[in-house]
Design a protein around this motif. Sequence first.
Motif, mmCIF file in Angstrom:
data_model
loop_
_atom_site.group_PDB
_atom_site.id
_atom_site.type_symbol
_atom_site.label_atom_id
_atom_site.label_comp_id
_atom_site.label_asym_id
_atom_site.label_seq_id
_atom_site.Cartn_x
_atom_site.Cartn_y
_atom_site.Cartn_z
ATOM 1 N N VAL A 84 0.836 -1.196 0.000
ATOM 2 C CA VAL A 84 0.000 0.000 0.000
ATOM 3 C C VAL A 84 0.870 1.245 0.000
ATOM 4 O O VAL A 84 0.630 2.207 -0.739
ATOM 5 N N LEU A 85 1.924 1.243 0.819
ATOM 6 C CA LEU A 85 2.820 2.405 0.880
ATOM 7 C C LEU A 85 3.631 2.543 -0.398
ATOM 8 O O LEU A 85 3.942 3.658 -0.829
ATOM 9 N N LYS A 86 3.983 1.424 -1.017
ATOM 10 C CA LYS A 86 4.751 1.495 -2.258
ATOM 11 C C LYS A 86 3.915 2.069 -3.394
ATOM 12 O O LYS A 86 4.421 2.821 -4.237
ATOM 13 N N GLU A 87 2.640 1.705 -3.411
ATOM 14 C CA GLU A 87 1.774 2.138 -4.514
ATOM 15 C C GLU A 87 1.187 3.522 -4.283
ATOM 16 O O GLU A 87 0.902 4.242 -5.243
ATOM 17 N N ALA A 88 1.001 3.904 -3.024
ATOM 18 C CA ALA A 88 0.358 5.185 -2.702
ATOM 19 C C ALA A 88 1.414 6.275 -2.593
ATOM 20 O O ALA A 88 1.770 6.721 -1.504
ATOM 21 N N ALA A 89 1.946 6.680 -3.728
ATOM 22 C CA ALA A 89 2.964 7.730 -3.750
ATOM 23 C C ALA A 89 2.732 8.627 -4.955
ATOM 24 O O ALA A 89 2.134 8.210 -5.953
ATOM 25 N N PHE A 90 3.197 9.878 -4.841
ATOM 26 C CA PHE A 90 3.055 10.831 -5.944
ATOM 27 C C PHE A 90 4.402 11.506 -6.154
ATOM 28 O O PHE A 90 5.023 11.987 -5.212
ATOM 29 N N ARG A 91 4.861 11.520 -7.400
ATOM 30 C CA ARG A 91 6.145 12.143 -7.736
ATOM 31 C C ARG A 91 5.925 13.252 -8.750
ATOM 32 O O ARG A 91 5.095 13.126 -9.669
ATOM 33 N N GLU A 98 -10.327 5.880 11.775
ATOM 34 C CA GLU A 98 -9.167 4.986 11.831
ATOM 35 C C GLU A 98 -9.417 3.737 12.670
ATOM 36 O O GLU A 98 -8.735 2.717 12.488
ATOM 37 N N HIS A 99 -10.366 3.790 13.583
ATOM 38 C CA HIS A 99 -10.638 2.623 14.438
ATOM 39 C C HIS A 99 -11.330 1.491 13.670
ATOM 40 O O HIS A 99 -11.505 0.400 14.211
ATOM 41 N N TRP A 100 -11.708 1.759 12.416
ATOM 42 C CA TRP A 100 -12.239 0.722 11.519
ATOM 43 C C TRP A 100 -11.233 0.429 10.402
ATOM 44 O O TRP A 100 -11.610 -0.021 9.329
ATOM 45 N N LEU A 101 -9.957 0.660 10.654
ATOM 46 C CA LEU A 101 -8.903 0.515 9.650
ATOM 47 C C LEU A 101 -8.948 -0.819 8.904
ATOM 48 O O LEU A 101 -8.782 -0.846 7.678
ATOM 49 N N PRO A 102 -9.137 -1.969 9.573
ATOM 50 C CA PRO A 102 -9.127 -3.245 8.834
ATOM 51 C C PRO A 102 -10.179 -3.328 7.736
ATOM 52 O O PRO A 102 -9.999 -4.075 6.767
ATOM 53 N N PHE A 103 -11.269 -2.585 7.868
ATOM 54 C CA PHE A 103 -12.323 -2.640 6.855
ATOM 55 C C PHE A 103 -11.893 -1.999 5.536
ATOM 56 O O PHE A 103 -12.509 -2.241 4.499
ATOM 57 N N PHE A 104 -10.844 -1.161 5.560
ATOM 58 C CA PHE A 104 -10.415 -0.450 4.353
ATOM 59 C C PHE A 104 -9.348 -1.205 3.566
ATOM 60 O O PHE A 104 -9.030 -0.820 2.445
ATOM 61 N N HIS A 105 -8.768 -2.255 4.148
ATOM 62 C CA HIS A 105 -7.629 -2.923 3.519
ATOM 63 C C HIS A 105 -7.918 -4.405 3.302
ATOM 64 O O HIS A 105 -8.673 -5.020 4.059
ATOM 65 N N ASP A 106 -7.270 -4.961 2.273
ATOM 66 C CA ASP A 106 -7.378 -6.399 2.032
ATOM 67 C C ASP A 106 -6.781 -7.194 3.181
ATOM 68 O O ASP A 106 -7.244 -8.284 3.505
ATOM 69 N N GLY A 107 -5.744 -6.656 3.777
ATOM 70 C CA GLY A 107 -5.098 -7.304 4.915
ATOM 71 C C GLY A 107 -4.101 -6.342 5.534
ATOM 72 O O GLY A 107 -3.507 -5.511 4.836
ATOM 73 N N LEU A 108 -3.933 -6.442 6.837
ATOM 74 C CA LEU A 108 -2.974 -5.592 7.529
ATOM 75 C C LEU A 108 -1.725 -6.397 7.870
ATOM 76 O O LEU A 108 -1.747 -7.623 7.924
ATOM 77 N N GLU A 109 -0.631 -5.689 8.105
ATOM 78 C CA GLU A 109 0.626 -6.323 8.509
ATOM 79 C C GLU A 109 1.056 -5.765 9.862
ATOM 80 O O GLU A 109 0.333 -4.978 10.479
ATOM 81 N N THR A 110 2.226 -6.176 10.307
ATOM 82 C CA THR A 110 2.783 -5.654 11.546
ATOM 83 C C THR A 110 4.061 -4.876 11.233
ATOM 84 O O THR A 110 4.631 -4.988 10.137
ATOM 85 N N LEU A 111 4.510 -4.126 12.199
ATOM 86 C CA LEU A 111 5.750 -3.374 12.021
ATOM 87 C C LEU A 111 6.916 -4.311 11.741
ATOM 88 O O LEU A 111 7.843 -3.971 11.004
ATOM 89 N N PHE A 112 6.864 -5.515 12.293
ATOM 90 C CA PHE A 112 7.968 -6.468 12.124
ATOM 91 C C PHE A 112 8.012 -7.047 10.712
ATOM 92 O O PHE A 112 9.060 -7.531 10.270
ATOM 93 N N ASP A 113 6.882 -7.006 9.991
ATOM 94 C CA ASP A 113 6.892 -7.430 8.591
ATOM 95 C C ASP A 113 7.716 -6.470 7.737
ATOM 96 O O ASP A 113 8.316 -6.871 6.734
ATOM 97 N N TYR A 114 7.734 -5.189 8.120
ATOM 98 C CA TYR A 114 8.515 -4.187 7.385
ATOM 99 C C TYR A 114 10.016 -4.383 7.588
ATOM 100 O O TYR A 114 10.813 -3.924 6.770
ATOM 101 N N LEU A 115 10.400 -5.021 8.700
ATOM 102 C CA LEU A 115 11.807 -5.158 9.062
ATOM 103 C C LEU A 115 12.097 -6.632 9.367
ATOM 104 O O LEU A 115 12.304 -7.012 10.518
ATOM 105 N N ALA A 116 12.109 -7.422 8.334
ATOM 106 C CA ALA A 116 12.176 -8.880 8.511
ATOM 107 C C ALA A 116 13.483 -9.345 9.128
ATOM 108 O O ALA A 116 13.525 -10.391 9.788
#
Length: 536
Positions: A114-121, A250-268
């Motif tokens: 999501v962060l990779k795709e949601a960018a504007f240059r 924001e308290h309904w965040l999971p409803f907006f995404h196909d799936g959520l990850e954790t901070l540790f997924d970003y830093l394997a």
Amino acid sequence: MSTQHIKMGGAPEGYDAQLVLRELHSHGEPVVHIARDDKRMSAMAEALAFFAPDVPVIKFPAWDCLPYDRLSPNADVAAARMATLAALVHDMPKGFVLLTTMNAATQRIPARHVLKEAAFRAEVGRRVDEAALRNFLVRMGFTQAPTVMEPGDYAIRGGIIDIFPPGHASPVRLDLFGDVLDEARRFDVATQRTTEKLELIELAPVSEVILDDAAIRRFRQNYRIEFGAARTDDPLYESVSAGRKHQGVEHWLPFFHDGLETLFDYLAKATITIDDQVTAARLSRWDTIVDQYETRKIAMDQKSRIDTVYKPISPELLYMEDAAFTTALDGHRVIEFHPLAQASGPGVVDAGGRIGRNFSPERQLENVSLFGALADHVKKKSETAAVVIASYSEGARERLKGLIEDEGIGEVIPIQNGTRIGKRGIHLAVWGLEAGFETPELTVISEQDVLGDRLIRQPKKRRKAENFLTEVQSLAPGDLVVHVDHGVGRFHRLEVVTAAGAGHECLLLEYAEKSRLYLPVENIELLTRYGHEEGL
């Protein structure tokens, strides 16, 4: 991959920063440090800056609102979180320390793609689709304002577009000539003067809720599956359906995404270091989250019509319980710090540090010289190791320097940071350490160890008069605020009140039994948002 879990005793606060840096340099991979709370995270950041000022340190703060709250996280907090996540998926160096808190580490976040795709240059000299840029700003959670003042704001005046990107110290100005980006520059909010010319602009989302068409469809579908068909008087459902951000969405965040990850997924590959007492605090927080969910659920079920009441999502969708947190750490090297030495056993090591001496007994005795006792202790320790005396300010350091030299210790060396510490000698540093520590190579004595608890609170930063009305604009009718004297009230609107023949802009606040309070805008520092510690 298996998890390597180490219980490290002899790691008092202050010394734990050295251990984090040692881990960073020995393994060459990022280190994620999980602090108990914001205060401990700030203390760790200060300690890291003291020992290794050149090591990159980034922060990932937690939401500053309660679970299942009706309020959204503060805009600055949301922007800081998204700026960190965007940096992790784009251009972070290999060796850095990420500081976060227990609350932030146990909450699920948008997936990396999501962060990779949601960018504007946008590049100077190239065409810019202004309509696409406007649409991007709205979808990514930016707020249109007359003048940009804080991260997440944007303003459009003809061919000039001002944007305050998350994670940046100042906003940027895009000057369009037709549909071509003619000039891009960073500028100072207060003076509007250019501080830096830019060739490339990169924008990341400012909110974890991205209101594009796909996300809105997912929300509507998940909301109906969970709560049934929504009626027309459901403000959350109606706002999101119309593409508008609703307070607390924001308290309904999971409803907006196909799936959520954790901070540790970003830093394997990162090593995870954990503050003392984090595990107990984490388990207690999960119990609190479940209690709040059950309370909201009972309130919803007791209503004959549930469309206008809070409809909570299951806690497991947004927060990690104990088993999920353990699974998230799988494959990481995990080090749990403890200030005291631990009983020997599998996975237990001793880092060799000990809590330093506190001079409280000497402070209580009238016939004992406090600074004489300090001098004796420093002389003894300096024979075998370097000694650092940490003060809260430059002025305090100078006063301590004079008092110590009066005891005949000899030369003391003022230092800017820990890189200047020698193998021997007595050093004076500005470092807001609460309690000192000792290792075989270093003895650190804090000002608080010697003089006792500080009684002076840090003064609150006051806002300039010209910023009052801008800050008032951050309030929406119906927002809950807390007055320092009158408690929780509801903001209604701005009104001009005539007193002594002169008009005054006032905030109209309503309390129980329809009682009203008119607060002049110049006294806005008396208010805080409900659920926030800092003022408006």
